[in-house]
Design a protein around this motif. Sequence first.
Motif, PDB file in Angstrom:
ATOM      1  N   ASP A   5       0.673  -1.220   0.017  1.00  0.00           N
ATOM      2  CA  ASP A   5       0.161   0.001  -0.027  1.00  0.00           C
ATOM      3  C   ASP A   5       0.942   1.402  -0.043  1.00  0.00           C
ATOM      4  OD1 ASP A   5      -2.401  -1.370   0.225  1.00  0.00           O
ATOM      5  OD2 ASP A   5      -2.250  -1.706   2.113  1.00  0.00           O
ATOM      6  N   ILE A   6       1.881   1.438  -0.798  1.00  0.00           N
ATOM      7  CA  ILE A   6       2.658   2.416  -0.865  1.00  0.00           C
ATOM      8  C   ILE A   6       1.863   3.747  -1.586  1.00  0.00           C
ATOM      9  CG2 ILE A   6       4.606   3.564  -1.950  1.00  0.00           C
ATOM     10  CD1 ILE A   6       5.775   0.762  -2.215  1.00  0.00           C
ATOM     11  N   PRO A   7       1.936   4.711  -0.965  1.00  0.00           N
ATOM     12  CA  PRO A   7       1.063   5.955  -1.565  1.00  0.00           C
ATOM     13  C   PRO A   7       1.749   6.598  -2.798  1.00  0.00           C
ATOM     14  CG  PRO A   7       1.243   6.151   0.914  1.00  0.00           C
ATOM     15  CD  PRO A   7       2.382   4.904   0.566  1.00  0.00           C
ATOM     16  N   VAL A   8       0.944   6.928  -3.592  1.00  0.00           N
ATOM     17  CA  VAL A   8       1.529   7.127  -4.944  1.00  0.00           C
ATOM     18  C   VAL A   8       2.728   8.332  -4.768  1.00  0.00           C
ATOM     19  CG1 VAL A   8      -0.283   8.695  -5.825  1.00  0.00           C
ATOM     20  CG2 VAL A   8       1.008   7.678  -7.490  1.00  0.00           C
ATOM     21  N   LYS A   9       2.522   9.291  -3.884  1.00  0.00           N
ATOM     22  CA  LYS A   9       3.286  10.368  -3.676  1.00  0.00           C
ATOM     23  C   LYS A   9       4.622  10.129  -3.476  1.00  0.00           C
ATOM     24  CE  LYS A   9       2.657  11.130   1.303  1.00  0.00           C
ATOM     25  NZ  LYS A   9       2.393  12.020   2.394  1.00  0.00           N
ATOM     26  N   TYR A  10       4.962   8.847  -3.404  1.00  0.00           N
ATOM     27  CA  TYR A  10       6.351   8.429  -3.029  1.00  0.00           C
ATOM     28  C   TYR A  10       7.100   7.882  -4.616  1.00  0.00           C
ATOM     29  CZ  TYR A  10       5.742   9.060   1.820  1.00  0.00           C
ATOM     30  OH  TYR A  10       5.274   9.417   3.102  1.00  0.00           O
ATOM     31  N   HIS A  11       6.378   8.051  -5.417  1.00  0.00           N
ATOM     32  CA  HIS A  11       6.614   7.620  -6.850  1.00  0.00           C
ATOM     33  C   HIS A  11       7.891   8.441  -7.244  1.00  0.00           C
ATOM     34  CE1 HIS A  11       6.493   5.663 -10.698  1.00  0.00           C
ATOM     35  NE2 HIS A  11       6.255   6.921 -11.465  1.00  0.00           N
ATOM     36  N   PRO A  12       8.095   9.645  -7.111  1.00  0.00           N
ATOM     37  CA  PRO A  12       9.187  10.417  -7.554  1.00  0.00           C
ATOM     38  C   PRO A  12      10.512  10.329  -6.518  1.00  0.00           C
ATOM     39  CG  PRO A  12       7.911  11.845  -6.575  1.00  0.00           C
ATOM     40  CD  PRO A  12       6.865  10.572  -6.592  1.00  0.00           C
ATOM     41  N   LEU A  13      10.136   9.559  -5.394  1.00  0.00           N
ATOM     42  CA  LEU A  13      11.502   9.241  -4.416  1.00  0.00           C
ATOM     43  C   LEU A  13      11.777   7.896  -4.715  1.00  0.00           C
ATOM     44  CD1 LEU A  13       9.891  10.734  -1.150  1.00  0.00           C
ATOM     45  CD2 LEU A  13      11.659  11.819  -2.838  1.00  0.00           C
TER      46      LEU A  13
END
Length: 445
Positions: free
Chosen positions: A198-206
Amino acid sequence: MSRTIIKNARMVNEGRIEEGDLLVEGERIARIGPSISSDGARVIDIQGKFLFPGVIDDQVHFREPGLTHKGDIGTESRAALAGGITSFMEQPNTVPQTTTIEKLEEKFQMGARSSYANYSFLFGGTNDNLEELKKLDRHACSGVKLFLGSSTGNMLVDDEEVLEQIFRNTEMVISAHCEDETTIRQNLEAYREKYGDDIPVKYHPLIRSEEACYLSSSKAVALARKTGARLHVFHLSTAREMELFTNEIPLEEKKITAEVCLHHLWFSEEDYESLGTHIKWNPAVKKAADREALWEALLDNRIDVIATDHAPHTLEEKDQTYLKAPSGGPLVQHLLPAMMEKVLDGKIKAETLITKMCHNPAILFQIRDRGYLREGYYADLTVVDPDDPWMVGKGNILYKCGWSPFEGTGFRTRVTHTFVNGHLAYENGTFSGQRNSKRLTFNRS
């Protein structure tokens, strides 16, 4: 031979805006002048609207063959016409992949049957098709595509010896997707340990981080310098990468060139909260500071080309959780209206926009007789009304996937006419139904 006069145009071409008329005879531009008449010619008075060369998009994924539930050459090229794009270069990560000369020619046959815009296709390099690549005629297509980070289609090239041989054994432009796979995997594991699936999508750029981009793009640039290869780096997304490119020599003399895509110029990490996986791309949309650095490099000519990386997926696919949702989104219909917003805002001049979207792709890929308003060139033309507001919504989206990351966005300009090889293919929301597209050809000695 059919003749059409486009009258009272504000022609944007080769760094200037000039008022006048343009005569089309057959497939070509016959005359450009302050006042043109020709007996029997059809007259289209555009009353001071902009007249641009047709946009050349050097990076699209039209999903044919094998992924046509997302889009196909016919549907997506029609959407491109509505966005003023008259020529495209399609990518090799289809099913099957375009990694043999046989499959490349099959793609060209599909383009001849289905495309409403002019077309070319890139040949995909892999870890095991070097010998096939060596047989490729330099006039055959727009160039070679390498995935130096994994993306849709599993075409990752991670064998460094093979990679160097590819760089040494092609005279064509090598277009590269640059992200370091080891870095991405390590980052992903770290976020999996914290969030599970359940990784939040906001961490995609990280996860697909600045470091992953810089490691890969810097390695590609170093290899191009070592081998003398002609390298074009696709969809740059970070401020740090801008140090790898120069503005000190003309584009015609550059061996290493750069592209930026609409989504990296428009969105930032702040938009993940409202748009979620709908703006999940590889490379990722990153910080607002990265976006501003990309704009700065675009305007000072370290970045040479603006493109879309049009990559449709269905809403059902995109609306899955972060780990399951594929990367990519549809953009060809909205590239020009979105960029014209930046023209109206004073962010970029119309003359510069046309350089980056029309002239420079033609120079960079050595496309014959396209990308300019010039007598004798193919009449690929786009008319834009600078004052015709509209809003993107389900009722006017033309992509087969039926959605856009720009839904609910208002644009102040509208593409009203698109000509392909002298044929009026799109006019005020209506397509002619006739295909007049051609395979792109190249000026390569």
